[in-house]
Write a protein that holds these residues in place. Sequence first.
Motif, short mmCIF file in Angstrom:
data_model
loop_
_atom_site.label_atom_id
_atom_site.label_comp_id
_atom_site.label_asym_id
_atom_site.label_seq_id
_atom_site.Cartn_x
_atom_site.Cartn_y
_atom_site.Cartn_z
N ALA A 1 3.79 6.13 -5.34
CA ALA A 1 3.66 6.27 -6.80
C ALA A 1 2.55 7.25 -7.15
O ALA A 1 2.70 8.09 -8.06
N HIS A 2 1.44 7.19 -6.43
CA HIS A 2 0.31 8.10 -6.67
C HIS A 2 0.71 9.55 -6.38
O HIS A 2 0.43 10.45 -7.18
N ILE A 3 1.38 9.78 -5.27
CA ILE A 3 1.80 11.14 -4.89
C ILE A 3 2.77 11.69 -5.93
O ILE A 3 2.64 12.83 -6.37
N ALA B 1 0.83 -1.21 0.00
CA ALA B 1 0.00 0.00 0.00
C ALA B 1 0.86 1.26 0.00
O ALA B 1 0.55 2.23 -0.70
N TYR B 2 1.94 1.26 0.77
CA TYR B 2 2.81 2.44 0.83
C TYR B 2 3.46 2.69 -0.53
O TYR B 2 3.51 3.83 -0.99
N ASP B 3 3.91 1.64 -1.20
CA ASP B 3 4.51 1.79 -2.52
C ASP B 3 3.53 2.38 -3.51
O ASP B 3 3.87 3.27 -4.30
N ARG B 4 2.28 1.91 -3.47
CA ARG B 4 1.24 2.45 -4.36
C ARG B 4 0.96 3.91 -4.03
O ARG B 4 0.78 4.75 -4.92
N TYR B 5 0.93 4.24 -2.74
CA TYR B 5 0.67 5.62 -2.32
C TYR B 5 1.78 6.56 -2.79
O TYR B 5 1.51 7.64 -3.31
N VAL C 1 6.59 13.63 0.15
CA VAL C 1 6.17 12.25 0.37
C VAL C 1 6.40 11.89 1.84
O VAL C 1 7.51 12.05 2.35
N PRO C 2 5.36 11.44 2.54
CA PRO C 2 5.54 11.08 3.95
C PRO C 2 6.39 9.82 4.10
O PRO C 2 6.48 9.01 3.18
N THR C 3 6.99 9.70 5.25
CA THR C 3 7.75 8.48 5.54
C THR C 3 6.76 7.33 5.68
O THR C 3 5.54 7.54 5.83
#
Length: 68
Positions: free
Chosen positions: A32-34, A26-30, A43-45
């Motif tokens: 990429a979206h940002i 999920a973090y990787d997808r987020y 980009v948040p940690t």
Amino acid sequence: MRTSALLRRVTSGVRWYVRELTDESAYDRYVAHIRKGHPEAEVPTRREFERMRTDRQETDPRQGFRCC
């Protein structure tokens, strides 16, 4: 196909499946979206992302109950 190449391919497939199943990706997808939709945004940690995600789940009544 050589045995070592087949083993790497199977291992890669299992790793992908487990990451998707547990939502580890999920973090990787987020990220990429940002980067795609909001390139100027910071980009948040991963820790910040998980905190935001947990807070959102706990405050959203559509999420239902938490088991833990």
